[in-house]
Design a protein around this motif. Sequence first.
Motif, short mmCIF file in Angstrom:
data_model
loop_
_atom_site.label_atom_id
_atom_site.label_comp_id
_atom_site.label_asym_id
_atom_site.label_seq_id
_atom_site.Cartn_x
_atom_site.Cartn_y
_atom_site.Cartn_z
N HIS A 141 9.76 -24.99 3.68
CA HIS A 141 8.48 -25.40 3.10
C HIS A 141 7.31 -25.27 4.08
N TRP A 142 7.62 -24.92 5.32
CA TRP A 142 6.54 -24.67 6.29
C TRP A 142 5.96 -23.27 6.14
N GLU A 143 6.74 -22.38 5.56
CA GLU A 143 6.44 -20.96 5.65
C GLU A 143 5.06 -20.57 5.12
N ALA A 144 4.63 -21.19 4.03
CA ALA A 144 3.32 -20.82 3.46
C ALA A 144 2.21 -21.05 4.47
N ASP A 145 2.23 -22.23 5.11
CA ASP A 145 1.21 -22.54 6.12
C ASP A 145 1.37 -21.68 7.36
N LEU A 146 2.62 -21.48 7.77
CA LEU A 146 2.86 -20.64 8.95
C LEU A 146 2.41 -19.21 8.72
N ASP A 147 2.66 -18.69 7.54
CA ASP A 147 2.22 -17.31 7.23
C ASP A 147 0.71 -17.20 7.28
N TYR A 148 0.03 -18.22 6.75
CA TYR A 148 -1.44 -18.19 6.80
C TYR A 148 -1.93 -18.18 8.24
N PHE A 149 -1.38 -19.08 9.06
CA PHE A 149 -1.84 -19.17 10.45
C PHE A 149 -1.45 -17.93 11.25
N ARG A 150 -0.28 -17.34 10.95
CA ARG A 150 0.08 -16.09 11.62
C ARG A 150 -0.94 -15.01 11.29
N THR A 151 -1.28 -14.94 10.02
CA THR A 151 -2.27 -13.93 9.60
C THR A 151 -3.64 -14.24 10.16
N ARG A 152 -3.97 -15.52 10.16
CA ARG A 152 -5.31 -15.94 10.59
C ARG A 152 -5.52 -15.74 12.08
N PHE A 153 -4.50 -16.03 12.88
CA PHE A 153 -4.70 -16.03 14.33
C PHE A 153 -3.91 -14.95 15.07
#
Length: 339
Positions: A141-153
Motif C-alpha cells: 500500500h506504500w507503492e502509489a506514494d513511492l511511485d509518485y515520489f520516485r517520479t517527482r524526485f
Amino acid sequence: MRVILTNTNARTLGFERNPDFIPTVLNSVLTEALILFLQDESKRLSLLTKYAKELATTDLRTRQLHETKEVVFSLRETDSTSDDALDFLQEKLTLLQTERENHDKCILVRIEALEQIQSQETLLEVISSFVSVFSFIETNHWEADLDYFRTRFLLQRAQEEEDQRLKDEFLPEETAVQQSKEGSSQNVQQVTKTEYFFIAIHKKYYLKLKHLTQEYNQIKLLQHPDSSVSLEEKSDDELEELIAQQEKISFVVGKEMYTLKREQGILTLKTFELVQTLKSRLLNITGSIASRRFMKAALDDLLVIVNDSGTTFETKMEKTTRDLKRLLRIVRKEPSEGK
C-alpha cells in the motif's frame, strides 16, 4: 542602391521615382542633397535607435523574467511538497530499519541455535518454525506514494496536467509568453519592394551613402509595439517620451526579475539539500524492499534443504548454516545513499 523614401521627400530633394523599379540616376548635386537629408535625420535616427534598444532590452528582460518564473515555480513547488514527502519517507524508512534490526537478531539466534541441534528432526522443526515466524511488514500500500515520489524526485515530473494548471496561475498566458519570445521582431514592419526608392549614384559616393542608407532603412523599419501607432508621425519630443516610457517598463520588468532571482538563489540552496535527502531516503526504501525478494528466496531454500530426504544430516547442517549466513548478509547490507 535602395532607400526607404517617400515621394514627397524625393520631390523636395529634386528628383522623382521612376516606374517599373528603374533606378533614378542622381547627379552630384542630387546625391549631395540626399546625403545632407540623411545626415539631418541623424538626431531623429538617434532617438529611434535608442527606442529600438529599449524595446530590445524590454524584450530580453521579459524573456528572462518568464524563464526565471518557471524555475522559481518549480523550486516553490518542491519546497512546498517536500515536508510531506520527507515525513512520509522517514516514517517508512524507520519501519524498514526496525524490521531489519529484528531480522538481524532473529537470524543470529537461529545461527547460535544450530550448535545445539543433534538430529534431522530437530533441524526440520527449528528451521520450519523460524521460517513460519519470519515476517515482513506489508508495503504494497506504500507503492502509489513511492511511485509518485520516485517520479517527482528521481525521474521525470509527474502529473503534467496538474503541474500545468498550477503554472497557469503563476505564469503569464501563453499568448503573452509568445509575444515576449518574439520580442522586438514584432516591432519591425515588413516593407514591400514598392516602398523602396531605387537610386543610382556615382561610385565615389557609394561607400558613404551605403552606410547612411543602411542605418536609415533599418531605423525606418522600426515601429511601435502597437501597430496602430505610427512612429513617422511622432515628433522628437514624443519619441523622447516613448523612450522614457519604455525605460520605465524595462525597469519594472527588471525589478521583478531581480526579486525573483534572489528568491531563486535562496530556494536553490534550500531545495538542493532537500532533494538530496529525499533521493537518499527513496533509494534506501527501494533497496530495502527489493532485498526482501532475495530474503524470501533464501527462506524458501532453507525449507528445501531441511526437507530433502536424500541429503545427510551433516550436509543439511552445512547448507543451513551457509544459507542463514547469506540471509544475514542480505539483512545487514545497507542500500547505497545519495546516488
